[in-house]
Design a protein around this motif. Structure first.
Motif, PDB file in Angstrom:
ATOM      1  N   SER A  49       0.852  -1.185   0.000  1.00 46.91           N
ATOM      2  CA  SER A  49       0.000   0.000   0.000  1.00 46.91           C
ATOM      3  C   SER A  49       0.889   1.236   0.000  1.00 46.91           C
ATOM      4  CB  SER A  49      -0.887   0.006   1.243  1.00 46.91           C
ATOM      5  OG  SER A  49      -1.576   1.242   1.369  1.00 46.91           O
ATOM      6  N   PRO A  50       0.404   2.336  -0.584  1.00 49.48           N
ATOM      7  CA  PRO A  50       1.129   3.597  -0.443  1.00 49.48           C
ATOM      8  C   PRO A  50       1.219   4.032   1.029  1.00 49.48           C
ATOM      9  CG  PRO A  50      -0.475   3.764  -2.210  1.00 49.48           C
ATOM     10  CD  PRO A  50      -0.717   2.458  -1.511  1.00 49.48           C
ATOM     11  N   SER A  51       0.342   3.497   1.885  1.00 51.81           N
ATOM     12  CA  SER A  51       0.355   3.828   3.314  1.00 51.81           C
ATOM     13  C   SER A  51       1.478   3.126   4.064  1.00 51.81           C
ATOM     14  CB  SER A  51      -0.980   3.429   3.957  1.00 51.81           C
ATOM     15  OG  SER A  51      -2.047   4.078   3.335  1.00 51.81           O
ATOM     16  N   LEU A  52       2.068   2.106   3.446  1.00 53.43           N
ATOM     17  CA  LEU A  52       3.142   1.331   4.078  1.00 53.43           C
ATOM     18  C   LEU A  52       4.501   1.743   3.535  1.00 53.43           C
ATOM     19  CD1 LEU A  52       1.877  -2.376   3.958  1.00 53.43           C
ATOM     20  CD2 LEU A  52       2.195  -0.976   5.994  1.00 53.43           C
ATOM     21  N   THR A  75      -5.518   1.976   1.165  1.00 52.79           N
ATOM     22  CA  THR A  75      -5.960   1.038   0.138  1.00 52.79           C
ATOM     23  C   THR A  75      -4.826   0.061  -0.136  1.00 52.79           C
ATOM     24  OG1 THR A  75      -7.399   2.718  -0.815  1.00 52.79           O
ATOM     25  CG2 THR A  75      -6.878   0.816  -2.197  1.00 52.79           C
ATOM     26  N   TYR A  76      -5.129  -1.223  -0.021  1.00 51.80           N
ATOM     27  CA  TYR A  76      -4.109  -2.273  -0.102  1.00 51.80           C
ATOM     28  C   TYR A  76      -4.305  -3.157  -1.321  1.00 51.80           C
ATOM     29  CZ  TYR A  76      -2.519  -1.127   4.549  1.00 51.80           C
ATOM     30  OH  TYR A  76      -1.993  -0.465   5.627  1.00 51.80           O
ATOM     31  N   THR A  77      -3.189  -3.749  -1.750  1.00 50.98           N
ATOM     32  CA  THR A  77      -3.179  -4.827  -2.728  1.00 50.98           C
ATOM     33  C   THR A  77      -2.632  -6.049  -2.011  1.00 50.98           C
ATOM     34  OG1 THR A  77      -2.857  -3.330  -4.594  1.00 50.98           O
ATOM     35  CG2 THR A  77      -2.238  -5.636  -4.924  1.00 50.98           C
ATOM     36  N   LEU A  78      -3.343  -7.164  -2.129  1.00 54.28           N
ATOM     37  CA  LEU A  78      -2.911  -8.421  -1.521  1.00 54.28           C
ATOM     38  C   LEU A  78      -2.529  -9.394  -2.622  1.00 54.28           C
ATOM     39  CD1 LEU A  78      -5.678  -8.886   1.199  1.00 54.28           C
ATOM     40  CD2 LEU A  78      -3.413  -7.892   1.471  1.00 54.28           C
ATOM     41  N   MET A  79      -1.407 -10.074  -2.424  1.00 57.76           N
ATOM     42  CA  MET A  79      -0.939 -11.092  -3.365  1.00 57.76           C
ATOM     43  C   MET A  79      -0.872 -12.413  -2.626  1.00 57.76           C
ATOM     44  SD  MET A  79      -0.199 -11.422  -6.423  1.00 57.76           S
ATOM     45  CE  MET A  79       0.905 -11.736  -7.734  1.00 57.76           C
ATOM     46  N   PHE A  80      -1.535 -13.444  -3.182  1.00 62.17           N
ATOM     47  CA  PHE A  80      -1.581 -14.778  -2.588  1.00 62.17           C
ATOM     48  C   PHE A  80      -0.763 -15.703  -3.484  1.00 62.17           C
ATOM     49  CE2 PHE A  80      -5.321 -12.480  -1.370  1.00 62.17           C
ATOM     50  CZ  PHE A  80      -5.555 -12.829  -0.043  1.00 62.17           C
ATOM     51  N   GLU A  81       0.266 -16.364  -2.909  1.00 60.59           N
ATOM     52  CA  GLU A  81       1.152 -17.207  -3.704  1.00 60.59           C
ATOM     53  C   GLU A  81       1.501 -18.489  -2.968  1.00 60.59           C
ATOM     54  OE1 GLU A  81       4.045 -14.386  -6.108  1.00 60.59           O
ATOM     55  OE2 GLU A  81       3.964 -13.814  -3.984  1.00 60.59           O
ATOM     56  N   MET A  82       1.476 -19.600  -3.741  1.00 57.42           N
ATOM     57  CA  MET A  82       1.899 -20.894  -3.217  1.00 57.42           C
ATOM     58  C   MET A  82       2.311 -21.769  -4.394  1.00 57.42           C
ATOM     59  SD  MET A  82      -0.173 -23.498  -0.774  1.00 57.42           S
ATOM     60  CE  MET A  82       0.638 -24.885  -0.035  1.00 57.42           C
ATOM     61  N   LEU A  95      -8.867  -0.363   4.029  1.00 61.60           N
ATOM     62  CA  LEU A  95      -8.781  -0.632   5.459  1.00 61.60           C
ATOM     63  C   LEU A  95      -8.842   0.687   6.214  1.00 61.60           C
ATOM     64  CD1 LEU A  95      -8.282  -2.896   7.554  1.00 61.60           C
ATOM     65  CD2 LEU A  95      -5.860  -2.397   7.330  1.00 61.60           C
ATOM     66  N   THR A  96      -9.665   0.723   7.270  1.00 61.03           N
ATOM     67  CA  THR A  96      -9.777   1.923   8.095  1.00 61.03           C
ATOM     68  C   THR A  96      -9.327   1.617   9.515  1.00 61.03           C
ATOM     69  OG1 THR A  96     -12.096   1.422   8.579  1.00 61.03           O
ATOM     70  CG2 THR A  96     -11.674   2.885   6.737  1.00 61.03           C
ATOM     71  N   LEU A  97      -8.963   2.650  10.231  1.00 61.19           N
ATOM     72  CA  LEU A  97      -8.482   2.497  11.599  1.00 61.19           C
ATOM     73  C   LEU A  97      -9.515   1.820  12.485  1.00 61.19           C
ATOM     74  CD1 LEU A  97      -6.722   5.912  12.243  1.00 61.19           C
ATOM     75  CD2 LEU A  97      -5.659   3.709  11.842  1.00 61.19           C
ATOM     76  N   GLY A  98      -9.052   0.926  13.337  1.00 65.06           N
ATOM     77  CA  GLY A  98      -9.916   0.283  14.309  1.00 65.06           C
ATOM     78  C   GLY A  98     -10.843  -0.778  13.743  1.00 65.06           C
ATOM     79  N   ARG A  99     -10.712  -1.125  12.482  1.00 67.82           N
ATOM     80  CA  ARG A  99     -11.592  -2.120  11.854  1.00 67.82           C
ATOM     81  C   ARG A  99     -10.809  -3.354  11.439  1.00 67.82           C
ATOM     82  NH1 ARG A  99     -16.858  -0.537  12.649  1.00 67.82           N
ATOM     83  NH2 ARG A  99     -16.992   1.669  12.273  1.00 67.82           N
ATOM     84  N   THR A 100     -11.502  -4.488  11.421  1.00 65.65           N
ATOM     85  CA  THR A 100     -10.931  -5.728  10.905  1.00 65.65           C
ATOM     86  C   THR A 100     -11.623  -6.028   9.586  1.00 65.65           C
ATOM     87  OG1 THR A 100     -10.476  -6.581  13.113  1.00 65.65           O
ATOM     88  CG2 THR A 100     -10.590  -8.186  11.321  1.00 65.65           C
TER      89      THR A 100
END
Length: 111
Positions: A49-52, A75-82, A95-100
């Motif tokens: 994310s640009p936030s990271l 705003t995140y991008t998730l990559m799943f690899e196996m 994703l917002t603060l305090g939320r799952t």
């Protein structure tokens, strides 16, 4: 008048402490499975994310669950690899603060 001012100052001080304590980071979690619904341990999940600064990586456990316990809002991008499965990219996870936020994913066998 002095008591009133003192009361206002105390209320402001305690009120700001409560609001400050509520600024918890966000969490990302989910379960990764195959096309038949069997959970997949050992899947590498990468969050960017640009936030990271950089990226964060989690690996699914025996029950197929992954967790990023402390992320800044953004705003995140998730990559799943196996190995043996096609990689999957999930974009625009907000994703917002305090939320799952839960992201369950199915991987398909690579051909």
């Amino acid at each position: 008048m002095r008591r009133f001012v003192l009361l206002v100052v105390l209320i402001g001080a305690f009120g700001s402490c409560r609001a400050f304590a509520q600024l918890e980071p966000g969490r990302l979690t989910g379960i990764v499975s195959d096309a038949q619904g069997a959970v997949l341990p050992g899947v590498t999940v990468t969050a960017t994310s640009p936030s990271l600064i950089g990226k964060q990586v989690a690996v699914t456990e025996e029950d197929g669950k992954f967790l990023f316990p402390s992320l800044p809002s953004g705003t995140y991008t998730l990559m799943f690899e196996m190995s043996g499965f096609r990689p999957v990219r999930r974009e625009n996870v907000v994703l917002t603060l305090g939320r799952t936020f839960t992201v369950d994913m199915q991987l398909e066998v690579a051909s």
